[in-house]
Design a protein around this motif. Structure first.
Motif, PDB file in Angstrom:
ATOM      1  N   UNK A 118      28.465  -3.018   5.544  1.00  0.00           N
ATOM      2  CA  UNK A 118      27.212  -2.404   6.001  1.00  0.00           C
ATOM      3  C   UNK A 118      27.241  -0.917   5.685  1.00  0.00           C
ATOM      4  N   UNK A 119      26.135  -0.425   5.112  1.00  0.00           N
ATOM      5  CA  UNK A 119      26.004   0.997   4.822  1.00  0.00           C
ATOM      6  C   UNK A 119      24.549   1.376   5.014  1.00  0.00           C
ATOM      7  N   UNK A 120      24.314   2.326   5.903  1.00  0.00           N
ATOM      8  CA  UNK A 120      22.963   2.733   6.260  1.00  0.00           C
ATOM      9  C   UNK A 120      22.171   1.496   6.655  1.00  0.00           C
ATOM     10  N   UNK A 121      21.139   1.139   5.930  1.00  0.00           N
ATOM     11  CA  UNK A 121      20.358  -0.048   6.293  1.00  0.00           C
ATOM     12  C   UNK A 121      20.584  -1.202   5.325  1.00  0.00           C
ATOM     13  N   UNK A 122      21.656  -1.128   4.536  1.00  0.00           N
ATOM     14  CA  UNK A 122      21.955  -2.176   3.560  1.00  0.00           C
ATOM     15  C   UNK A 122      23.176  -2.962   4.012  1.00  0.00           C
TER      16      UNK A 122
ATOM     17  N   UNK B 173      48.205   1.986  10.816  1.00  0.00           N
ATOM     18  CA  UNK B 173      48.344   2.429   9.431  1.00  0.00           C
ATOM     19  C   UNK B 173      46.981   2.834   8.900  1.00  0.00           C
ATOM     20  N   UNK B 174      46.929   3.814   7.997  1.00  0.00           N
ATOM     21  CA  UNK B 174      45.657   4.159   7.383  1.00  0.00           C
ATOM     22  C   UNK B 174      45.081   2.953   6.640  1.00  0.00           C
ATOM     23  N   UNK B 175      43.763   2.797   6.699  1.00  0.00           N
ATOM     24  CA  UNK B 175      43.163   1.639   6.062  1.00  0.00           C
ATOM     25  C   UNK B 175      42.136   1.996   4.998  1.00  0.00           C
ATOM     26  N   UNK B 176      41.844   3.269   4.795  1.00  0.00           N
ATOM     27  CA  UNK B 176      40.920   3.637   3.735  1.00  0.00           C
ATOM     28  C   UNK B 176      41.645   4.529   2.747  1.00  0.00           C
ATOM     29  N   UNK B 177      40.951   4.967   1.723  1.00  0.00           N
ATOM     30  CA  UNK B 177      41.610   5.743   0.679  1.00  0.00           C
ATOM     31  C   UNK B 177      41.481   7.249   0.885  1.00  0.00           C
ATOM     32  N   UNK B 178      41.190   7.696   2.087  1.00  0.00           N
ATOM     33  CA  UNK B 178      41.133   9.123   2.387  1.00  0.00           C
ATOM     34  C   UNK B 178      42.547   9.649   2.569  1.00  0.00           C
TER      35      UNK B 178
ATOM     36  N   UNK C  62      30.842   0.447   6.401  1.00  0.00           N
ATOM     37  CA  UNK C  62      31.572  -0.299   7.427  1.00  0.00           C
ATOM     38  C   UNK C  62      31.966  -1.671   6.886  1.00  0.00           C
ATOM     39  N   UNK C  63      33.241  -1.974   6.989  1.00  0.00           N
ATOM     40  CA  UNK C  63      33.762  -3.286   6.602  1.00  0.00           C
ATOM     41  C   UNK C  63      33.971  -4.059   7.897  1.00  0.00           C
ATOM     42  N   UNK C  64      33.320  -5.200   8.003  1.00  0.00           N
ATOM     43  CA  UNK C  64      33.410  -5.998   9.232  1.00  0.00           C
ATOM     44  C   UNK C  64      33.950  -7.371   8.901  1.00  0.00           C
ATOM     45  N   UNK C  65      34.837  -7.855   9.756  1.00  0.00           N
ATOM     46  CA  UNK C  65      35.512  -9.129   9.535  1.00  0.00           C
ATOM     47  C   UNK C  65      35.268 -10.040  10.725  1.00  0.00           C
TER      48      UNK C  65
ATOM     49  N   UNK D  96      36.455   1.675   7.468  1.00  0.00           N
ATOM     50  CA  UNK D  96      35.460   2.339   6.626  1.00  0.00           C
ATOM     51  C   UNK D  96      36.015   2.516   5.222  1.00  0.00           C
ATOM     52  N   UNK D  97      35.117   2.500   4.251  1.00  0.00           N
ATOM     53  CA  UNK D  97      35.537   2.799   2.888  1.00  0.00           C
ATOM     54  C   UNK D  97      35.775   4.294   2.769  1.00  0.00           C
ATOM     55  N   UNK D  98      36.618   4.655   1.813  1.00  0.00           N
ATOM     56  CA  UNK D  98      36.935   6.063   1.584  1.00  0.00           C
ATOM     57  C   UNK D  98      36.037   6.676   0.525  1.00  0.00           C
ATOM     58  N   UNK D  99      36.456   7.819   0.014  1.00  0.00           N
ATOM     59  CA  UNK D  99      35.668   8.575  -0.969  1.00  0.00           C
ATOM     60  C   UNK D  99      35.381   7.790  -2.243  1.00  0.00           C
ATOM     61  N   UNK D 100      36.280   6.915  -2.634  1.00  0.00           N
ATOM     62  CA  UNK D 100      36.100   6.132  -3.860  1.00  0.00           C
ATOM     63  C   UNK D 100      35.549   4.738  -3.586  1.00  0.00           C
TER      64      UNK D 100
END
Length: 132
Positions: free
Chosen positions: A106-110, A30-35, A66-69, A85-89
């Motif tokens: 995680x996003x880039x180096x944050x 199933x799709x998991x982001x808001x794209x 990136x969403x990691x669990x 991954x998070x979507x556009x919003x």
């Protein structure tokens, strides 16, 4: 090519296709982001949902974070995807088996500080994250 080798070759080719088809039949893909359009709401009675939004300190959505669990229970429940991954919003959604989980963005180096969620069958847990 001998019949035995041909049979093994057919088995090696057919097995991944059969596994993929069975996952699609039980709704495992199933799709998991808001794209794009939202999937129909078909809450599975054996899983729960962790959902939320990832934003910057200024309130802007963070795309493609990136969403990691990581499962905290022993024995650990199976986690169906490596990550989402998070979507556009900046929104994400992950269907998980009941249990306790640690979630990090995680996003880039944050990286966000970890948050914990207790997922129940049929339940929805909302965890929003703000990245520095």
């Amino acid at each position: 090519m001998s019949r035995k080798r041909l049979g093994v070759l057919i088995l090696l080719i057919a097995t991944p296709l059969l596994i993929g088809a069975s996952l699609l039949m039980v709704g495992g893909d199933r799709p998991v982001s808001d794209d794009g359009p939202a999937p129909p709401s078909t809450m599975d009675e054996t899983t729960g949902i962790v959902t939320g939004t990832v934003t910057t300190a200024a309130g802007a959505p963070v795309e493609r974070a990136a969403v990691q669990v990581r499962a905290l229970d022993d024995p650990a429940p199976a986690i169906p995807e490596i990550g989402v991954l998070t979507g556009d919003t900046g929104q994400y959604e992950w269907r998980l088996l009941p249990g306790r989980y640690e979630i990090v963005i995680s996003s880039e180096e944050r990286d966000s500080p970890p948050q914990t969620a207790t997922v129940t069958a049929g339940g929805v847990v909302r965890l929003d994250f703000t990245l520095p």
